[in-house]
Write a protein that holds these residues in place. Sequence first.
Motif, PDB file in Angstrom:
ATOM      1  N   UNK A 177      64.172  74.818  19.452  1.00  0.00           N
ATOM      2  CA  UNK A 177      63.254  74.322  18.416  1.00  0.00           C
ATOM      3  C   UNK A 177      61.832  74.222  18.958  1.00  0.00           C
ATOM      4  N   UNK A 178      61.696  73.737  20.187  1.00  0.00           N
ATOM      5  CA  UNK A 178      60.367  73.662  20.799  1.00  0.00           C
ATOM      6  C   UNK A 178      59.763  75.049  20.935  1.00  0.00           C
ATOM      7  N   UNK A 179      60.590  76.035  21.291  1.00  0.00           N
ATOM      8  CA  UNK A 179      60.102  77.411  21.405  1.00  0.00           C
ATOM      9  C   UNK A 179      59.654  77.952  20.054  1.00  0.00           C
ATOM     10  N   UNK A 180      60.361  77.588  18.982  1.00  0.00           N
ATOM     11  CA  UNK A 180      59.929  78.013  17.644  1.00  0.00           C
ATOM     12  C   UNK A 180      58.497  77.546  17.382  1.00  0.00           C
ATOM     13  N   UNK A 181      58.225  76.277  17.681  1.00  0.00           N
ATOM     14  CA  UNK A 181      56.870  75.759  17.462  1.00  0.00           C
ATOM     15  C   UNK A 181      55.871  76.434  18.393  1.00  0.00           C
TER      16      UNK A 181
ATOM     17  N   UNK B 117      51.200  80.139  19.105  1.00  0.00           N
ATOM     18  CA  UNK B 117      50.609  81.162  19.979  1.00  0.00           C
ATOM     19  C   UNK B 117      50.530  82.517  19.297  1.00  0.00           C
ATOM     20  N   UNK B 118      51.568  82.893  18.555  1.00  0.00           N
ATOM     21  CA  UNK B 118      51.591  84.235  17.963  1.00  0.00           C
ATOM     22  C   UNK B 118      51.080  84.286  16.535  1.00  0.00           C
ATOM     23  N   UNK B 119      51.384  83.267  15.763  1.00  0.00           N
ATOM     24  CA  UNK B 119      51.002  83.305  14.350  1.00  0.00           C
ATOM     25  C   UNK B 119      49.623  82.681  14.137  1.00  0.00           C
ATOM     26  N   UNK B 120      49.337  81.583  14.817  1.00  0.00           N
ATOM     27  CA  UNK B 120      48.066  80.886  14.620  1.00  0.00           C
ATOM     28  C   UNK B 120      47.031  81.205  15.700  1.00  0.00           C
ATOM     29  N   UNK B 121      47.398  81.983  16.701  1.00  0.00           N
ATOM     30  CA  UNK B 121      46.420  82.433  17.693  1.00  0.00           C
ATOM     31  C   UNK B 121      45.999  81.399  18.719  1.00  0.00           C
ATOM     32  N   UNK B 122      46.805  80.354  18.911  1.00  0.00           N
ATOM     33  CA  UNK B 122      46.462  79.343  19.923  1.00  0.00           C
ATOM     34  C   UNK B 122      46.610  79.965  21.319  1.00  0.00           C
ATOM     35  N   UNK B 123      45.574  79.855  22.114  1.00  0.00           N
ATOM     36  CA  UNK B 123      45.594  80.466  23.441  1.00  0.00           C
ATOM     37  C   UNK B 123      45.965  79.486  24.546  1.00  0.00           C
ATOM     38  N   UNK B 124      46.028  78.200  24.222  1.00  0.00           N
ATOM     39  CA  UNK B 124      46.412  77.209  25.226  1.00  0.00           C
ATOM     40  C   UNK B 124      47.399  76.225  24.619  1.00  0.00           C
ATOM     41  N   UNK B 125      48.095  75.498  25.491  1.00  0.00           N
ATOM     42  CA  UNK B 125      48.939  74.374  25.084  1.00  0.00           C
ATOM     43  C   UNK B 125      48.707  73.261  26.084  1.00  0.00           C
ATOM     44  N   UNK B 126      48.465  72.058  25.593  1.00  0.00           N
ATOM     45  CA  UNK B 126      48.126  70.929  26.460  1.00  0.00           C
ATOM     46  C   UNK B 126      49.297  69.974  26.595  1.00  0.00           C
ATOM     47  N   UNK B 127      49.452  69.426  27.787  1.00  0.00           N
ATOM     48  CA  UNK B 127      50.512  68.463  28.077  1.00  0.00           C
ATOM     49  C   UNK B 127      49.872  67.219  28.683  1.00  0.00           C
ATOM     50  N   UNK B 128      50.087  66.079  28.045  1.00  0.00           N
ATOM     51  CA  UNK B 128      49.512  64.831  28.548  1.00  0.00           C
ATOM     52  C   UNK B 128      50.628  63.823  28.782  1.00  0.00           C
ATOM     53  N   UNK B 129      50.802  63.447  30.047  1.00  0.00           N
ATOM     54  CA  UNK B 129      51.807  62.461  30.425  1.00  0.00           C
ATOM     55  C   UNK B 129      51.171  61.076  30.403  1.00  0.00           C
TER      56      UNK B 129
END
Length: 508
Positions: A302-306, A311-323
């Motif tokens: 499910x996480x991979x679906x999002x 990344x592919x459909x909306x063109x997001x080039x980054x993903x941020x992770x905040x702990x």
Amino acid sequence: MAVTCNEAWEKITLHQDPSLKELFADDPERVEKLSARLELTRGDVATGILFDWSKTHLTDDLLSDFEELALACGFDDMREKLFAGEVVNPTEGRAAEHSALRGVGKESSVEEADALRERMRLMVGAMHEGAFGEIKHLIHIGIGGSALGPALAVDALARDLPVVDVHVVSNIDGVALEEAFEACDPATTFIAVASKTFTTIETMTNAQSALKWLADSGVEDSTGRVIALTAAPEKAVEWGVDETRILPFAESVGGRYSLWSSIGFPVAIAVGWEDFQAILDGAARVDEHFRDTDGRKNLPLRAAFADLYYSRIKGAQTRAVFAYDERLRLLPDYLQQLEMESNGKSVTVEGHPTEPTAPITWGGVGTDAQHAVFQLLHQGTHLIPVDFIASVEAGDTLDAAHHHILLMNCFAQGAALMAGKSSDDPHRNYPGDRPSATILVDDLDATTFGALVAFHEHRTFANAVLMNINPFDQFGVELGKEIAKKIEAGGERFDPSTEALLKAAGVS
């Protein structure tokens, strides 16, 4: 009639694009549908992790189409091959058996992993019991996955009176090694050398310097202080390590998936064997969930679906992770290698050019990051999906206000990114509709830590399968190494800029 991968992708591109506010307004059960707990146990103690993907743009219809994509791309078959110990790394003709190290995989591989783990357990027990003399410090020398995983685990789990004080060194810059020397007493220090091939130049150079430091400090048998962690034990013997002090691991275990093997030795030395076993058990629970759960209920899938939607459909080039937990401050660094070295590819498994693959993974620690990069997340021009990670239980013993404020900020940021706030003043306008996911552990302990890392491993694999790329090779790291060797050998000319830099640094 079954659709192809390309046809399934085409269907996904045709979806409407409602806002997050609209999605929540239209479906009162949205949180229930897109949130799920993974139940874990440690002995008789129940714990777990909540995965909330409701603040992403996933919908029932979109999930159905992604499930169709998974079917078209042969996800079930690839998952079965992964756990069966079959070849899933076709460019190198290898399996990827990190789950077998946790007890979930091909029976013979699990048995081999059990035997190697028992060898490590006996070594750890002997060192803790004083069979090797007094040991207060361990300098663990590796690079890449041989260092990032142990560094993350030790920093997360060994802050309170570690059994042995562990220092992880990866950088060839001597400053890093000297810093470890300053913190350790050579008379009570052992060295762990972690290298799959036992030829990695950065690791072996640092190891030689560590041996010299021991010898110069009066340690008579410096090589006797070395524990080798490797898939090439014969190379370690040639280097001078006693064969009784070599902890092997299987060739089918990749570096960035090796925490569960003897590469985890410094973790076991720092936290004790019981906690190390709990790390493996937490990861095994995720393995079982990933292996046995289909479609949208499979949490890594499910996480991979999002991930792929953005990344592919909306063109997001980054993903941020905040702990939002100081103990996980190294998690973004760890995930950078896991995701970008695995899925930073430009061709399919068949060698054909492909659509965008892994986004750039980056991040930081809350609440520090709020005063550094969140301006861009809220009002910048880039679409950046965000993962928030936090623990219900505090990791400190101070006034409860500390943890209350920490969690309050974590949840507030996700709410603010989604809701935004309109203003007639464009400088004070927040567009909102910015996606985030939240991973909330009951308590950050060895079990939930293992589950958290394994979740991201399988998320990375699921992304790769749906993109038809190989996540288990990493040829992109080799070219720079080859050129460095040519520079060292001399006699070869390079581009004018490189030549000028070599001359300026006195390297040529």
